[in-house]
Design a protein around this motif. Structure first.
Motif, mmCIF file in Angstrom:
data_model
loop_
_atom_site.group_PDB
_atom_site.id
_atom_site.type_symbol
_atom_site.label_atom_id
_atom_site.label_comp_id
_atom_site.label_asym_id
_atom_site.label_seq_id
_atom_site.Cartn_x
_atom_site.Cartn_y
_atom_site.Cartn_z
ATOM 1 N N VAL A 299 12.740 -7.918 10.421
ATOM 2 C CA VAL A 299 13.520 -9.127 10.661
ATOM 3 C C VAL A 299 13.979 -9.098 12.117
ATOM 4 O O VAL A 299 14.779 -8.239 12.503
ATOM 5 N N LEU A 329 15.984 -19.840 10.059
ATOM 6 C CA LEU A 329 14.609 -19.373 10.213
ATOM 7 C C LEU A 329 14.005 -20.074 11.426
ATOM 8 O O LEU A 329 14.087 -21.300 11.545
ATOM 9 N N LYS A 330 13.387 -19.316 12.332
ATOM 10 C CA LYS A 330 12.813 -19.881 13.552
ATOM 11 C C LYS A 330 11.289 -19.790 13.490
ATOM 12 O O LYS A 330 10.746 -18.699 13.272
ATOM 13 N N SER A 339 7.526 -15.645 12.932
ATOM 14 C CA SER A 339 7.571 -16.051 11.523
ATOM 15 C C SER A 339 6.243 -16.648 11.079
ATOM 16 O O SER A 339 5.574 -17.365 11.826
ATOM 17 N N THR A 343 6.418 -14.277 5.666
ATOM 18 C CA THR A 343 7.721 -13.720 6.041
ATOM 19 C C THR A 343 8.831 -14.761 5.904
ATOM 20 O O THR A 343 9.973 -14.404 5.630
ATOM 21 N N ALA A 344 8.500 -16.041 6.082
ATOM 22 C CA ALA A 344 9.488 -17.091 5.834
ATOM 23 C C ALA A 344 9.910 -17.087 4.371
ATOM 24 O O ALA A 344 11.095 -17.262 4.044
ATOM 25 N N TRP A 347 12.287 -14.214 3.778
ATOM 26 C CA TRP A 347 13.636 -14.506 4.247
ATOM 27 C C TRP A 347 14.352 -15.481 3.310
ATOM 28 O O TRP A 347 15.543 -15.299 3.014
ATOM 29 N N CYS A 351 17.974 -14.829 1.356
ATOM 30 C CA CYS A 351 19.113 -15.745 1.384
ATOM 31 C C CYS A 351 19.489 -16.184 -0.025
ATOM 32 O O CYS A 351 20.678 -16.297 -0.361
ATOM 33 N N HIS A 358 20.534 -21.623 4.012
ATOM 34 C CA HIS A 358 19.698 -21.278 5.164
ATOM 35 C C HIS A 358 19.051 -22.543 5.710
ATOM 36 O O HIS A 358 18.882 -23.541 5.007
ATOM 37 N N VAL A 360 16.286 -24.206 9.150
ATOM 38 C CA VAL A 360 15.065 -23.941 9.905
ATOM 39 C C VAL A 360 15.176 -24.573 11.285
ATOM 40 O O VAL A 360 15.804 -25.632 11.459
ATOM 41 N N VAL A 386 9.650 -11.722 10.739
ATOM 42 C CA VAL A 386 10.244 -13.045 10.658
ATOM 43 C C VAL A 386 11.337 -13.140 11.719
ATOM 44 O O VAL A 386 12.053 -12.167 11.986
ATOM 45 N N VAL A 388 14.833 -14.859 12.858
ATOM 46 C CA VAL A 388 15.988 -15.538 12.280
ATOM 47 C C VAL A 388 17.193 -15.348 13.207
ATOM 48 O O VAL A 388 17.155 -14.574 14.161
#
Length: 420
Positions: A299, A329-330, A339, A343-344, A347, A351, A358, A360, A386, A388
């Motif tokens: 992460v 999330l980026k 990401s 992996t998104a 994450w 959460c 969460h 984006v 990912v 974040v």
């Protein structure tokens, strides 16, 4: 408020990357983590371990059942922030003023550094080879030109980094050098200081503000707003009875703001060395080490851009986060963030398990996107990653802004990632 107060205290203890690394090490050793000297035999016994190298710190928690069948769960962040670094020969003078000669570090918003009391913080190296951490307190200021002398100051301000951004520290004292000032505060002789890594930092303390105390204003939120939640998440995860057999890792790198290409940056060997030496100490051969990496995730925790009420056109009309609505999330099609769909999803599950909202972030096609340690570490290690963070306003200003709830939710989500 406990986490917020603790966070503001952590910021006060961390005026430079070197202080931040030391603060993390100090907190973790108080929690029972053992210091690791990277020149000594590697320790992968069950329990916590921590190692500082310059302005970077890496810590790892080894569960009782760790083996070459384990993986690594890694949270990466960075300890440095934009500012102005003192040059090796750091004295300038102009019309009776004594000024410190500084070089721009990273990408600060220049105007935000004007008319603030500044400290120099970092490390000095002494003639005997020892290293000492220094925080001078308020000794510098970069004064703005008065509007009476420049009527365009509110309409066409252009700051030249060399001409306009050199701070003052004395007037009418030509025999006083900036090294004299530093040496006096550090309680050493000026002749004993042979080199230094010192950067400016605003001395105004962090504050909670807003109609309901919803916001934090402080220097260095990028990226201490990730370092502190990472540290607290690791501490809490290390106490959990539900943890898996994976090794839990915190990696807070230096030099992210200038590209990460250093021995203590994400582009250097530091994290790979820690993971490899831990795997070998657990008895893994080369193939097993590679399989441990393939079981691992990272992460990349760094700040995100909250939508700005006065500059909303800088954001994508749909994929934007807002402060106070949870960690972000980026994603970026051009791999400025690491990401991906897998992996998104990881994450989002973290959460969900933590019970936190969460959001984006995806960039506006007309606005260039920044980057993080995520793509750099993913490329070097081959570990699924990912990107974040929590949403900020005024990123790279001398004084940035974050949301109180986001900080708490971020810590909870990171803890869920480590444990579940």
């Amino acid at each position: 408020m406990h986490l917020t107060d603790d966070f503001l205290g952590f910021i006060a203890l961390s005026p430079s990357s070197y202080h931040a690394a030391a603060a993390v090490e100090r907190r973790l050793t108080q929690e029972g983590f053992l210091r690791q000297d990277d020149t000594e035999e590697w320790d992968a016994r069950p329990g916590g371990h921590v190692m500082v190298r310059g302005g970077a710190v890496v810590a790892w928690w080894v569960p009782e059942d760790a083996s070459p069948e384990s993986g690594f769960r890694i949270i990466g962040s960075h300890t440095d922030s934009p500012g102005f670094k003192l040059k090796p020969r750091g004295d300038l003078g102009s019309h009776g003023w004594q000024q410190a000669g500084v070089e721009v570090y990273g990408g600060p918003i220049l105007a935000s550094w004007l008319d603030r009391e500044l400290a120099l913080a970092g490390r000095i190296v002494l003639a005997d080879g020892s290293v000492k951490l220094v925080n001078t307190g308020p000794v510098l200021r970069i004064p703005h030109v008065a509007i009476h002398l420049d009527r365009s100051v509110n309409s066409g301000l252009t700051l030249n980094p060399q001409r306009h951004m050199q701070p003052v520290f004395a007037v009418g004292e030509p025999d006083v050098s900036i090294i004299d000032v530093i040496a006096d505060i550090a309680d050493v002789e000026p002749s004993d200081i042979v080199s230094h890594d010192l950067i400016t930092v605003p001395t105004q303390h962090g504050e909670v503000f807003g109609a309901h105390g919803d916001f934090i204003a402080s220097a260095r939120l990028d990226n201490l707003s990730s370092v502190h939640p990472s540290m607290t998440a690791l501490i809490e995860a290390s106490k959990s009875d539900d943890a898996s057999s994976d090794i839990l890792v915190l990696a807070a790198f230096d030099h992210e703001e200038v590209g990460s290409s250093s021995t203590t940056g994400a582009g250097g060997p530091l994290l790979e060395e820690v993971l490899t030496r831990t795997a070998l100490a657990l008895g893994a051969d080369e193939d097993e080490r590679r399989r441990m990496f393939n079981r691992s995730t990272l992460v990349s925790a760094d700040a995100a851009h909250s939508i700005h009420p006065n500059f909303s056109d800088k954001h994508d009309p749909v994929n934007y986060p807002i402060m106070g609505s949870g960690p972000v999330l980026k994603v970026n099609a051009n791999q400025r963030y690491a990401s991906n769909a897998l992996t998104a999803g990881m994450w989002a599950r973290a959460c969900q398990i933590a019970g936190v909202p969460h959001q984006v972030f995806a960039g506006n096609n007309d606005v260039p996107c920044g980057s993080t340690i995520g793509p750099i570490s993913a490329t070097r290690l081959g570990i699924e990653t990912v990107d974040v963070g929590i949403p900020l306003l005024s990123m790279h200003s001398a004084r940035e802004m974050a949301g109180v709830k986001d900080l708490l939710w971020f810590e909870q989500a990171l803890e869920a990632y480590l444990v579940n």
